[in-house]
Write a protein that holds these residues in place. Sequence first.
Motif, PDB file in Angstrom:
ATOM      1  N   SER A   1       0.368   5.973  -6.069  1.00  0.00           N
ATOM      2  CA  SER A   1       1.016   5.694  -4.132  1.00  0.00           C
ATOM      3  C   SER A   1       2.623   5.615  -4.505  1.00  0.00           C
ATOM      4  CB  SER A   1       0.987   3.777  -4.193  1.00  0.00           C
ATOM      5  OG  SER A   1       0.939   3.426  -4.993  1.00  0.00           O
TER       6      SER A   1
ATOM      7  N   GLY B   1       6.165  12.280  -0.060  1.00  0.00           N
ATOM      8  CA  GLY B   1       5.886  12.143   1.449  1.00  0.00           C
ATOM      9  C   GLY B   1       7.696  11.966   1.537  1.00  0.00           C
ATOM     10  N   SER B   2       7.969  11.565   1.032  1.00  0.00           N
ATOM     11  CA  SER B   2       9.081  10.630   1.851  1.00  0.00           C
ATOM     12  C   SER B   2      10.317  11.347   1.785  1.00  0.00           C
ATOM     13  CB  SER B   2      10.086   9.355   1.218  1.00  0.00           C
ATOM     14  OG  SER B   2      10.184   9.139   0.080  1.00  0.00           O
TER      15      SER B   2
ATOM     16  N   VAL C   1       8.713   4.212  12.220  1.00  0.00           N
ATOM     17  CA  VAL C   1       7.383   4.998  13.111  1.00  0.00           C
ATOM     18  C   VAL C   1       8.257   4.440  14.521  1.00  0.00           C
ATOM     19  CG1 VAL C   1       5.605   4.063  14.812  1.00  0.00           C
ATOM     20  CG2 VAL C   1       5.378   3.956  12.116  1.00  0.00           C
TER      21      VAL C   1
ATOM     22  N   SER D   1       0.743  -1.320   0.028  1.00  0.00           N
ATOM     23  CA  SER D   1       0.022   0.368  -0.080  1.00  0.00           C
ATOM     24  C   SER D   1       0.824   0.899   0.031  1.00  0.00           C
ATOM     25  CB  SER D   1      -1.209  -0.536   0.937  1.00  0.00           C
ATOM     26  OG  SER D   1       0.021   0.510   2.677  1.00  0.00           O
ATOM     27  N   TRP D   2       0.070   2.390  -0.222  1.00  0.00           N
ATOM     28  CA  TRP D   2       1.134   3.904  -0.629  1.00  0.00           C
ATOM     29  C   TRP D   2       1.835   3.822   1.427  1.00  0.00           C
ATOM     30  CZ3 TRP D   2       0.594   8.008   3.242  1.00  0.00           C
ATOM     31  CH2 TRP D   2      -0.669   8.280   3.766  1.00  0.00           C
ATOM     32  N   ILE D   3       1.026   3.581   1.947  1.00  0.00           N
ATOM     33  CA  ILE D   3       1.642   3.514   3.384  1.00  0.00           C
ATOM     34  C   ILE D   3       3.152   2.923   3.905  1.00  0.00           C
ATOM     35  CG2 ILE D   3       0.780   1.725   4.326  1.00  0.00           C
ATOM     36  CD1 ILE D   3       0.971   5.467   6.074  1.00  0.00           C
ATOM     37  N   GLN D   4       2.724   1.674   3.124  1.00  0.00           N
ATOM     38  CA  GLN D   4       4.242   1.120   3.603  1.00  0.00           C
ATOM     39  C   GLN D   4       5.308   1.104   2.340  1.00  0.00           C
ATOM     40  OE1 GLN D   4       1.442  -2.814   2.377  1.00  0.00           O
ATOM     41  NE2 GLN D   4       1.975  -3.651   4.584  1.00  0.00           N
TER      42      GLN D   4
ATOM     43  N   ALA E   1       4.400   8.117  -2.034  1.00  0.00           N
ATOM     44  CA  ALA E   1       5.582   7.217  -1.370  1.00  0.00           C
ATOM     45  C   ALA E   1       6.453   8.125  -2.011  1.00  0.00           C
ATOM     46  CB  ALA E   1       5.738   6.567  -1.532  1.00  0.00           C
TER      47      ALA E   1
ATOM     48  N   LEU F   1       5.531   4.847   1.203  1.00  0.00           N
ATOM     49  CA  LEU F   1       6.003   5.481   2.442  1.00  0.00           C
ATOM     50  C   LEU F   1       6.984   5.362   3.653  1.00  0.00           C
ATOM     51  CD1 LEU F   1       6.081   8.784   2.807  1.00  0.00           C
ATOM     52  CD2 LEU F   1       4.544   8.459   3.838  1.00  0.00           C
ATOM     53  N   ALA F   2       6.386   4.405   3.687  1.00  0.00           N
ATOM     54  CA  ALA F   2       7.469   3.760   5.306  1.00  0.00           C
ATOM     55  C   ALA F   2       8.870   3.157   4.186  1.00  0.00           C
ATOM     56  CB  ALA F   2       7.042   2.811   5.404  1.00  0.00           C
TER      57      ALA F   2
ATOM     58  N   LEU G   1       7.916  -0.679   8.685  1.00  0.00           N
ATOM     59  CA  LEU G   1       7.170  -0.150   8.423  1.00  0.00           C
ATOM     60  C   LEU G   1       7.612   0.709  10.270  1.00  0.00           C
ATOM     61  CD1 LEU G   1       4.635   1.703   8.583  1.00  0.00           C
ATOM     62  CD2 LEU G   1       3.183   0.311   8.357  1.00  0.00           C
TER      63      LEU G   1
END
Length: 346
Positions: free
Chosen positions: A304, A311-312, A233, A58-61, A308, A63-64, A229
Amino acid sequence: MSTDTVVDDNLSIQSENNAGKRVVYCTKVFFKQLIERKPMDKLQAEIDTRNELRRDLSWIQLLAIGLGATIVLFSGIGIFILSGQAAAKYSGPSVIISFVVAGVIALLSSLSYSELGAMMPSSGSVYTYTYAALGEYLAWFIGWNSALLYLFGVLTVSVAWSKQVILFFNIVSNFNATTVLLGTPLYWDEYTENFYFTGQAINLLAIGIIIAITILLIIQIQQMAIFNLVLVVFKIIILLIFIFACCSYVNLNNYHPFFPSNKGSFSEYGVTGMLQACTYIFFAYVGFDSVSTVAQEARSPQSSLPIATIGSTIVSLLLYIGICTVMVGLVRYDLLNSDSPLSQAM
C-alpha cells in the motif's frame, strides 16, 4: 626546594596529559555517537514488537493522504500562486515543461520513499531512513528539517486560506471582514523585500482552522482519513471542472512563443528561464512523503505504501500539467503575475 618544583612540574604535565586524553576520548565518543547507525534488522524488530498503533488505513486512504498534502496543502501555494508567477517572470508558456521536469524529479524521489517505506514501515519516516543509513546526527538534522518544512507549510497555507475566506465574504456579501481580529498582523512585501505591519491584531481564522484540524487528528486516524478523502475528491473534481470547462476558451496564440526569447540573464525566459521555473514551482510537489509518516497505521504497508506514494505524485503531475496548459492558454503569460493566476485566467 628544587625537588619539590620538579615533582610539581611532573604532576602538572601528567595532569595536562590526562586532560588531553580525556578530551580526545570524549571527542571520539561524541563523533561515534553522531555517526552511529541503527541496523535495519533492529529497526524492523522494534517496528514489529513496539507498534502500538492500529493498522486501519487502506491504500486508497493513504493515497488520499499523499494527495491531500500535495494538492491541498502545498499545492495551495504551488499551483494556485507560484505557477502564474513562474510563467510571468521566468518561463512563459514553457512553465508546462517546468512542471513536467519538476514532476519527474519528484517521482524519482517518491520511488526512493516508496522503497524505503516498504523496507522500514515506520512512522519515523525520513528520520528512520536516515538513522539506518547515515547515523544519528544526520537523522536528527533531517528530522527537524522535515518537521520545520511542514510547520511553515501549515502556517503559510492557513494564512493564505484565511485571506481567501475574507475575500470570498467580501465578494459574496459586500461585507468588509478585514477587522483587527481577522487579519494577519505582519505581511511580507515581495517588491520591497521587507516585512510591514498591516494594523491587524490577530488572525483568528488561521488559528481556528489549525485548532479544528488538530482536534480531528486527535480523535482517531480512521475518521480523519475519511474526512481527508472527501476533501481530496472534492478538490480534484473542482480542478477537473476548471480544466475541461475552460478548454473551449483556450487561445492557441497564447502559446507562442512557447520559449520566449531570453532577456540576457539566466532566469529571464528561454530554456534557462524554464529551468529556473522548475526550482520555483517544485514546492507544489512537496507532500508525497507524508504517506510514509503513517506507515505504522497502514494495512499491508509493503504494497500500500508504494502505491500511495507513487500514485499521489503521478496524479499531482497530471493535474498540474492540465491546469498549467489551460491557464497559459486562456491569457498571455505576462498577465499571470498575481497572487491568484487562475482567477486572472478566468
